[in-house]
Enzyme design. Structure first.
Site, mmCIF file in Angstrom:
data_model
loop_
_atom_site.group_PDB
_atom_site.id
_atom_site.type_symbol
_atom_site.label_atom_id
_atom_site.label_comp_id
_atom_site.label_asym_id
_atom_site.label_seq_id
_atom_site.Cartn_x
_atom_site.Cartn_y
_atom_site.Cartn_z
ATOM 1 N N TRP A 1 -3.543 -3.546 -3.721
ATOM 2 C CA TRP A 1 -3.995 -4.929 -3.603
ATOM 3 C C TRP A 1 -3.915 -5.631 -4.948
ATOM 4 C CZ3 TRP A 1 -4.250 -5.630 1.405
ATOM 5 C CH2 TRP A 1 -4.768 -4.645 2.254
ATOM 6 N N HIS B 1 -8.960 -6.193 -4.717
ATOM 7 C CA HIS B 1 -9.759 -5.166 -5.399
ATOM 8 C C HIS B 1 -11.179 -5.640 -5.680
ATOM 9 C CE1 HIS B 1 -6.982 -1.862 -5.835
ATOM 10 N NE2 HIS B 1 -6.028 -2.714 -6.157
ATOM 11 N N ASP C 1 -4.913 -1.598 -12.957
ATOM 12 C CA ASP C 1 -3.616 -2.290 -12.922
ATOM 13 C C ASP C 1 -3.232 -2.807 -14.307
ATOM 14 O OD1 ASP C 1 -2.754 -1.923 -10.298
ATOM 15 O OD2 ASP C 1 -3.934 -3.615 -9.561
ATOM 16 N N ARG D 1 -2.211 0.360 -16.370
ATOM 17 C CA ARG D 1 -0.919 0.936 -15.990
ATOM 18 C C ARG D 1 0.241 0.166 -16.608
ATOM 19 N NH1 ARG D 1 2.208 -1.155 -11.495
ATOM 20 N NH2 ARG D 1 0.699 -2.718 -10.860
ATOM 21 N N HIS E 1 -1.373 5.079 -8.258
ATOM 22 C CA HIS E 1 -1.791 3.956 -7.412
ATOM 23 C C HIS E 1 -1.292 4.074 -5.975
ATOM 24 C CE1 HIS E 1 -3.297 1.139 -10.658
ATOM 25 N NE2 HIS E 1 -2.768 2.135 -11.355
ATOM 26 N N HIS F 1 -10.811 1.528 -8.116
ATOM 27 C CA HIS F 1 -9.487 0.956 -7.844
ATOM 28 C C HIS F 1 -8.726 1.740 -6.771
ATOM 29 C CE1 HIS F 1 -6.077 -1.611 -8.989
ATOM 30 N NE2 HIS F 1 -5.348 -0.554 -8.679
ATOM 31 N N ASP G 1 -6.731 0.847 -3.260
ATOM 32 C CA ASP G 1 -5.275 0.945 -3.061
ATOM 33 C C ASP G 1 -4.918 1.807 -1.848
ATOM 34 O OD1 ASP G 1 -4.213 -0.784 -4.934
ATOM 35 O OD2 ASP G 1 -3.869 0.749 -6.473
ATOM 36 N N HIS H 1 0.828 1.093 0.130
ATOM 37 C CA HIS H 1 0.577 2.051 -0.957
ATOM 38 C C HIS H 1 0.601 3.496 -0.436
ATOM 39 C CE1 HIS H 1 -0.609 -0.283 -4.685
ATOM 40 N NE2 HIS H 1 -0.372 -1.232 -3.806
ATOM 41 N N HIS I 1 5.802 -6.027 -0.218
ATOM 42 C CA HIS I 1 4.656 -5.394 -0.868
ATOM 43 C C HIS I 1 3.756 -6.438 -1.544
ATOM 44 C CE1 HIS I 1 2.673 -1.804 -2.719
ATOM 45 N NE2 HIS I 1 2.254 -2.755 -3.538
ATOM 46 N N ASP J 1 -0.123 -7.206 -0.935
ATOM 47 C CA ASP J 1 -1.069 -7.021 -2.051
ATOM 48 C C ASP J 1 -1.819 -8.323 -2.361
ATOM 49 O OD1 ASP J 1 -0.880 -4.366 -2.849
ATOM 50 O OD2 ASP J 1 0.408 -4.752 -4.579
HETATM 51 N N1 DCM Z 1 3.937 0.708 -5.564
HETATM 52 C C1 DCM Z 1 3.750 1.436 -4.400
HETATM 53 N N2 DCM Z 1 4.631 2.410 -4.056
HETATM 54 C C2 DCM Z 1 5.695 2.677 -4.835
HETATM 55 C C3 DCM Z 1 5.912 1.940 -6.022
HETATM 56 C C4 DCM Z 1 5.016 0.943 -6.367
HETATM 57 O O1 DCM Z 1 2.777 1.200 -3.681
HETATM 58 N N3 DCM Z 1 6.521 3.668 -4.493
HETATM 59 C C5 DCM Z 1 2.992 -0.348 -5.910
HETATM 60 C C6 DCM Z 1 2.373 -0.260 -7.262
HETATM 61 C C7 DCM Z 1 2.097 -1.709 -7.569
HETATM 62 C C8 DCM Z 1 3.197 -2.463 -6.849
HETATM 63 O O2 DCM Z 1 3.684 -1.566 -5.849
HETATM 64 O O3 DCM Z 1 0.854 -2.098 -6.984
HETATM 65 C C9 DCM Z 1 4.323 -2.901 -7.748
HETATM 66 O O4 DCM Z 1 4.809 -1.768 -8.392
HETATM 67 P P1 DCM Z 1 5.802 -1.870 -9.643
HETATM 68 O O5 DCM Z 1 5.080 -2.736 -10.640
HETATM 69 O O6 DCM Z 1 5.954 -0.446 -10.104
HETATM 70 O O7 DCM Z 1 7.050 -2.478 -9.107
HETATM 71 ZN ZN ZN Z 2 -3.276 -0.460 -7.986
#
Ligand code: DCM
Ligand code: ZN
Ligand code: DCM
Length: 269
Positions: free
Chosen positions: A1, A6, A45, A48, A60, A116, A120, A126, A149, A153
């Site tokens: 999210w 969150h 977030d 990371r 996440h 968090h 997620d 996720h 996504h 989110d």
């Molecule tokens: N994410 C996910 N699954 C993945 C890769 C990323 O759920 N295999 C999530 C993490 C972040 C969002 O997607 O919340 C964007 O990721 P990124 O910034 O790595 O593109």
């Molecule tokens: Zn997250």
């Protein structure tokens, strides 16, 4: 999210913490304000995205190698990668937050991660490997070319609530709490936490992940991703179809988080 989701999960959780758990959490976080969990809900977030915190990015999500919309499933041994995932992170930080040998800073970090990650795990994308949790699924939402996504989110929750401030989150949480106490979710809430077991974190968190992952097949992309990319705009038809599920998952995350922290306080602290 995103930050709205969150913070809303955090405010819902705050409502269901016991007085003793709440004051423990306020002490760990050194924050006696009325937003002690909401204030740190998106810290993971921010972390990371820093060089020092890049290692935590895989925590996440869990990349379920299933085949939506035909078949949805989560299998911990298959899906939690060598660098860890949301489910292994729940096990690690559930242990660390109650480990009195650790520094105050490490215990606070563990609590920030837990707040968090419980959130997620309730976001269906996720718990899905397909196109990196649909980050690679191009769609149009309200005239913006973005990806599925980010709409789940951030942009669909923000469209519902009209902002992403802490006040917006608090107001959304108030609505969800009333649905949990005596509304749409009253009869389902017991099932959201049924069997949750602090002694079996991987089993518990995998059940949470499976619950959300099933929604990828039934709600997020029931006709496949190509059908969504082909839509002229996900608003209003798709948005109207899924927004109730988004609200449900946020409410569920908050209720689960409170129960989890209450159990941690009762058994570990
Ligand atoms: N994410 C996910 N699954 C993945 C890769 C990323 O759920 N295999 C999530 C993490 C972040 C969002 O997607 O919340 C964007 O990721 P990124 O910034 O790595 O593109
Ligand atoms: Zn997250
Ligand atoms: N954005 C998006 N999808 C939306 C809304 C916004 O991808 N539904 C992106 C476009 C901009 C950024 O977010 O790069 C900020 O947009 P705004 O300031 O309009 O919210």
């Amino acid at each position: 999210w995103g930050v709205l989701g969150h913070a809303t999960v955090a405010y819902v959780a705050q409502n269901y913490l016991s007085a003793a758990t709440a004051s423990w959490a306020q002490g760990v976080l050194a924050d006696t304000s009325t937003s002690y969990l909401a204030n740190i809900a998106s810290w993971a977030d921010t972390y990371r995205s820093t060089t020092a915190g890049a290692w935590s990015a895989p925590l996440h999500f869990i990349d379920a190698e299933d085949n939506p919309p035909t078949s949805c499933s989560v299998n911990y041994a298959r899906d939690c990668g060598a660098t860890g995932c949301s489910v292994s992170a729940m096990a690690n930080y559930t242990q660390r937050v109650g480990d009195g040998r650790l520094s105050a800073a490490n215990i606070a970090e563990a609590l920030r991660f837990l707040v968090h990650f419980v959130g997620d795990i309730t976001q269906p994308l996720h718990d899905e490997a397909f196109e990196a949790g649909a980050n690679g699924v191009a769609v149009t939402f309200m005239g913006f070319s973005d990806n599925l996504h980010s709409d789940w989110d951030t942009y669909m929750p923000e469209e519902l609530i009209g902002g992403s401030s802490l006040a917006d989150a608090k107001s959304w949480a108030t609505t969800l709490i009333s649905e949990i106490n005596s509304g749409t979710y009253e009869s389902a809430k017991a099932s959201w936490i049924a069997g949750d077991d602090i002694g079996n974190v991987v089993t518990t968190a995998t059940r949470w992940a499976s619950d959300a992952n099933a929604l990828v097949c039934s709600v997020v992309m029931p006709k496949g991703a190509a059908a969504l990319t082909a839509e002229k705009d996900l608003y209003p038809t798709y948005y109207d179809d899924v927004i109730g599920t988004i609200e449900l998952q946020i409410a569920k995350g908050g209720y689960r988080l409170a129960n989890w922290l209450n159990m941690i306080f009762e058994t570990e602290v």
